[in-house]
Design an enzyme around this catalytic site. Structure first.
Site, mmCIF file in Angstrom:
data_model
loop_
_atom_site.group_PDB
_atom_site.id
_atom_site.type_symbol
_atom_site.label_atom_id
_atom_site.label_comp_id
_atom_site.label_asym_id
_atom_site.label_seq_id
_atom_site.Cartn_x
_atom_site.Cartn_y
_atom_site.Cartn_z
ATOM 1 N N ARG A 66 -6.704 4.743 14.101
ATOM 2 C CA ARG A 66 -5.755 5.851 14.216
ATOM 3 C C ARG A 66 -5.046 5.909 15.564
ATOM 4 O O ARG A 66 -3.867 6.270 15.621
ATOM 5 C CB ARG A 66 -6.473 7.171 13.936
ATOM 6 C CG ARG A 66 -7.042 7.290 12.540
ATOM 7 C CD ARG A 66 -5.983 7.096 11.466
ATOM 8 N NE ARG A 66 -6.546 7.286 10.132
ATOM 9 C CZ ARG A 66 -5.909 7.045 9.016
ATOM 10 N NH1 ARG A 66 -4.679 6.559 9.062
ATOM 11 N NH2 ARG A 66 -6.482 7.251 7.843
ATOM 12 N N THR A 118 -4.229 6.668 0.129
ATOM 13 C CA THR A 118 -5.384 7.563 0.215
ATOM 14 C C THR A 118 -5.335 8.618 -0.877
ATOM 15 O O THR A 118 -4.288 9.210 -1.141
ATOM 16 C CB THR A 118 -5.416 8.247 1.591
ATOM 17 O OG1 THR A 118 -5.358 7.251 2.613
ATOM 18 C CG2 THR A 118 -6.678 9.063 1.762
ATOM 19 N N THR A 156 -9.016 -4.868 4.915
ATOM 20 C CA THR A 156 -8.974 -4.075 3.690
ATOM 21 C C THR A 156 -10.111 -4.555 2.795
ATOM 22 O O THR A 156 -10.150 -5.730 2.421
ATOM 23 C CB THR A 156 -7.638 -4.242 2.946
ATOM 24 O OG1 THR A 156 -6.558 -3.861 3.805
ATOM 25 C CG2 THR A 156 -7.604 -3.391 1.684
ATOM 26 N N LYS A 160 -3.307 -1.176 10.594
ATOM 27 C CA LYS A 160 -3.666 -1.197 9.175
ATOM 28 C C LYS A 160 -3.982 -2.608 8.679
ATOM 29 O O LYS A 160 -4.557 -2.752 7.603
ATOM 30 C CB LYS A 160 -2.507 -0.643 8.345
ATOM 31 C CG LYS A 160 -2.241 0.831 8.525
ATOM 32 C CD LYS A 160 -3.209 1.641 7.718
ATOM 33 C CE LYS A 160 -2.776 3.081 7.618
ATOM 34 N NZ LYS A 160 -3.614 3.839 6.686
ATOM 35 N N ASP A 209 0.844 -1.191 0.000
ATOM 36 C CA ASP A 209 0.000 0.000 0.000
ATOM 37 C C ASP A 209 0.884 1.247 0.000
ATOM 38 O O ASP A 209 1.823 1.346 0.796
ATOM 39 C CB ASP A 209 -0.913 -0.009 1.239
ATOM 40 C CG ASP A 209 -2.154 0.829 1.044
ATOM 41 O OD1 ASP A 209 -2.333 1.380 -0.056
ATOM 42 O OD2 ASP A 209 -2.951 0.941 1.997
ATOM 43 N N ASP A 242 -8.795 1.069 2.876
ATOM 44 C CA ASP A 242 -7.759 0.655 3.818
ATOM 45 C C ASP A 242 -8.206 1.068 5.226
ATOM 46 O O ASP A 242 -7.849 2.130 5.726
ATOM 47 C CB ASP A 242 -6.435 1.321 3.441
ATOM 48 C CG ASP A 242 -5.306 0.975 4.394
ATOM 49 O OD1 ASP A 242 -5.359 -0.109 5.009
ATOM 50 O OD2 ASP A 242 -4.375 1.793 4.517
ATOM 51 N N GLU A 301 -9.210 4.691 -1.377
ATOM 52 C CA GLU A 301 -8.120 4.293 -2.261
ATOM 53 C C GLU A 301 -8.682 3.544 -3.471
ATOM 54 O O GLU A 301 -9.850 3.176 -3.519
ATOM 55 C CB GLU A 301 -7.124 3.378 -1.533
ATOM 56 C CG GLU A 301 -6.492 3.971 -0.291
ATOM 57 C CD GLU A 301 -5.319 3.143 0.219
ATOM 58 O OE1 GLU A 301 -4.727 2.394 -0.591
ATOM 59 O OE2 GLU A 301 -5.000 3.255 1.420
ATOM 60 N N GLU A 358 -10.047 4.760 4.528
ATOM 61 C CA GLU A 358 -9.188 5.483 3.599
ATOM 62 C C GLU A 358 -9.656 5.205 2.184
ATOM 63 O O GLU A 358 -9.759 4.045 1.772
ATOM 64 C CB GLU A 358 -7.712 5.088 3.760
ATOM 65 C CG GLU A 358 -7.074 5.664 5.006
ATOM 66 C CD GLU A 358 -5.571 5.539 5.061
ATOM 67 O OE1 GLU A 358 -4.953 6.237 5.868
ATOM 68 O OE2 GLU A 358 -5.024 4.734 4.271
ATOM 69 N N GLN A 418 -2.533 3.282 15.447
ATOM 70 C CA GLN A 418 -1.484 3.674 14.507
ATOM 71 C C GLN A 418 -0.501 4.651 15.148
ATOM 72 O O GLN A 418 0.714 4.551 14.943
ATOM 73 C CB GLN A 418 -2.103 4.301 13.250
ATOM 74 C CG GLN A 418 -1.083 4.647 12.180
ATOM 75 C CD GLN A 418 -1.724 5.263 10.938
ATOM 76 O OE1 GLN A 418 -2.948 5.405 10.863
ATOM 77 N NE2 GLN A 418 -0.916 5.636 9.982
ATOM 78 N N HIS A 475 -3.146 14.556 0.926
ATOM 79 C CA HIS A 475 -3.279 13.696 2.105
ATOM 80 C C HIS A 475 -2.103 13.931 3.065
ATOM 81 O O HIS A 475 -2.297 14.072 4.283
ATOM 82 C CB HIS A 475 -3.326 12.240 1.662
ATOM 83 C CG HIS A 475 -3.402 11.247 2.779
ATOM 84 N ND1 HIS A 475 -4.438 11.204 3.682
ATOM 85 C CD2 HIS A 475 -2.553 10.244 3.141
ATOM 86 C CE1 HIS A 475 -4.228 10.224 4.550
ATOM 87 N NE2 HIS A 475 -3.088 9.630 4.242
ATOM 88 N N TYR A 500 1.630 5.620 -0.239
ATOM 89 C CA TYR A 500 1.349 6.862 0.494
ATOM 90 C C TYR A 500 1.802 7.987 -0.420
ATOM 91 O O TYR A 500 2.895 8.512 -0.298
ATOM 92 C CB TYR A 500 2.130 6.818 1.812
ATOM 93 C CG TYR A 500 2.059 8.037 2.703
ATOM 94 C CD1 TYR A 500 0.860 8.458 3.277
ATOM 95 C CD2 TYR A 500 3.218 8.757 3.016
ATOM 96 C CE1 TYR A 500 0.818 9.566 4.116
ATOM 97 C CE2 TYR A 500 3.192 9.852 3.864
ATOM 98 C CZ TYR A 500 1.984 10.255 4.406
ATOM 99 O OH TYR A 500 1.953 11.345 5.260
ATOM 100 N N GLU A 558 -12.752 17.208 -0.363
ATOM 101 C CA GLU A 558 -12.071 16.086 -1.013
ATOM 102 C C GLU A 558 -11.080 15.415 -0.056
ATOM 103 O O GLU A 558 -9.977 15.050 -0.433
ATOM 104 C CB GLU A 558 -11.370 16.561 -2.286
ATOM 105 C CG GLU A 558 -12.360 17.013 -3.352
ATOM 106 C CD GLU A 558 -11.693 17.462 -4.637
ATOM 107 O OE1 GLU A 558 -12.345 17.368 -5.700
ATOM 108 O OE2 GLU A 558 -10.525 17.926 -4.598
#
Length: 421
Positions: free
Chosen positions: A232, A346, A252, A248, A122, A228, A196, A194, A235, A129, A124, A360
């Site tokens: 938080r 994301t 998914t 994470k 995945d 995803d 994606e 998230e 995380q 973002h 980033y 957005e």
């Protein structure tokens, strides 16, 4: 102009996405193509002889590979062969040559994961973002290395789930009152989504070899929507020193039908953002007008039976494109296998609504960091501004027909939060 509704089947003749289905009368999973409100059972379609001319001179039989419970064998075929199959199906649908015996109503099918996955990575790679999330889990400024190569981590195949599927609220360790406070163990108080997309590798890249970026399309079977799910507070506890793990890896969600690369080529466009500094040569796309894909995206929430739109975005907003992502992933010589799933990361944008509020945002953590309210108020048991048990998140994607309508769609990526165990 308001975004179109996707109540009508998004599986048009221009689309013809691939999936894996079963039915109560035929419970063995097998390969299919979606058209309108139906699925074409591809094993039956091939058995009928519709693909006989394409089999001539080859060492495979379509009836056998389409009877498999995953699309991997088909996806690994050369791109011209897959393209020819798609064109034959389009021709037969147009000319009424698909036998009724090959058709199954979508309401009667059970969808399965479309591919047999051996790897899931995945990325980033959304500038907006990164900007929206800076300062707590990451440094206040975007790290220098982010600008020079796509950032990525390895995730878990075992928790990739089809649509729809319940997502159990995970338990793990978190800081009880902010960074470096007393750790505690329990269910996440900040459950997030998230927005994606994901894409599957088609033809493999052998171990020890790399892939020229100009060949990227030939190694992408197609795209799906991807959520995803993220915890938080868990995380935040995990970010130092090695980054996310359980926060994470617990779930998914993906949409069930893979929109093939052939269907998406007409929606090629320039990337939204010029890369500065210029990328290394091996990550430089050979052209200026077709390095990205114009795919519109939307996030919806269902809470207490009421549906609301939480935000929109577009795949073309990514700073590092899917073609650059795949090229970077293969650059070390690690090898890429058919069915490997790549998450785009994301996908956020800079757009605002009529009130000037950010519209957005690709996740709730961005809303928290930017002090933007996107969730309905709730008196739930967990942190305000995050998902409650019973909430359902729906992600949609589509390509515009030029008149504000839908030329093709990806179907729903859907998951519902259930209480911790």
């Amino acid at each position: 102009m308001a975004a179109p509704t996707l109540d009508q089947a998004p599986y048009t003749l221009q689309n013809l996405p691939y999936g894996v289905i079963s039915t109560s009368t035929s419970p063995k999973p097998r390969c299919a193509v979606a058209i309108g409100h139906h699925a074409i059972d591809l094993a039956k379609y091939a058995k009928n002889g519709n693909l006989f001319d394409l089999e001539s001179g080859h060492n495979f039989i379509f009836q056998q590979l389409f009877a498999e419970p995953a699309l991997n064998t088909f996806a690994a075929l050369p791109w011209p062969t897959r393209r020819a199959v798609r064109e034959q199906i389009q021709s037969d649908l147009t000319n009424g040559k698909v036998p009724a015996s090959c058709l199954v109503e979508l309401k009667d099918v059970k969808s399965h994961l479309p591919m047999r996955m051996t790897g899931f990575s995945d990325f980033y790679t959304s500038l907006e973002h990164c900007q929206n999330c800076s300062g707590e889990m990451t440094s206040p400024a975007i790290a220098k290395n982010w600008w020079h190569a796509p950032s990525v981590y390895n995730s878990r195949v075992s928790s990739v789930l089809p649509t729809p599927h319940d997502i159990r609220r995970p338990k793990n360790v978190y800081f009880s009152a902010g960074v470096d406070s007393q750790p505690a163990y329990g269910p996440t108080r900040k459950l997030d989504f998230e927005l994606e997309m994901g894409f599957f590798v088609s033809q493999p890249v052998p171990y020890g070899e790399s892939m020229p970026i100009g060949d990227a399309r030939e190694h992408i079977f197609g795209f799906v929507m991807l959520n995803d799910w993220s915890a938080r507070d868990h995380q935040l506890f995990e970010m130092r020193p090695l980054g996310p793990f359980h926060s994470k890896g617990f779930g998914t969600s993906i949409s069930n039908w893979v929109v093939p690369m052939e269907a998406l080529e007409p929606y090629s466009c320039p990337p939204n953002t010029k890369q500065d500094p210029a990328p290394f040569e091996h990550l430089s796309w050979p052209g200026s007008k077709d390095g990205a894909l114009d795919i519109k995206l939307r996030i919806k929430l269902v809470r207490d039976g009421k549906e609301s739109i939480l935000g929109t975005s577009n795949l073309k907003y990514l700073y590092w494109t899917p073609y650059q992502q795949l090229t970077h992933h293969a650059a070390s010589g690690c090898g890429m296998q058919t069915g490997d799933l790549i998450g785009t990361g994301t996908i956020s944008g800079s757009g605002t609504d009529e009130k000037g509020e950010k519209a957005e945002l690709g996740c709730l953590y961005e809303a928290e960091r930017t002090k933007t309210t996107i969730l309905p108020q709730s008196s739930g048991a967990y942190e305000a501004g995050y998902l409650e048990d019973g909430d359902e998140i729906i992600m949609e994607g589509w390509c515009d027909n030029g008149n504000g309508g839908v030329a093709l769609g990806f179907g729903e990526c859907r998951g519902r939060i259930t209480p911790p165990k």
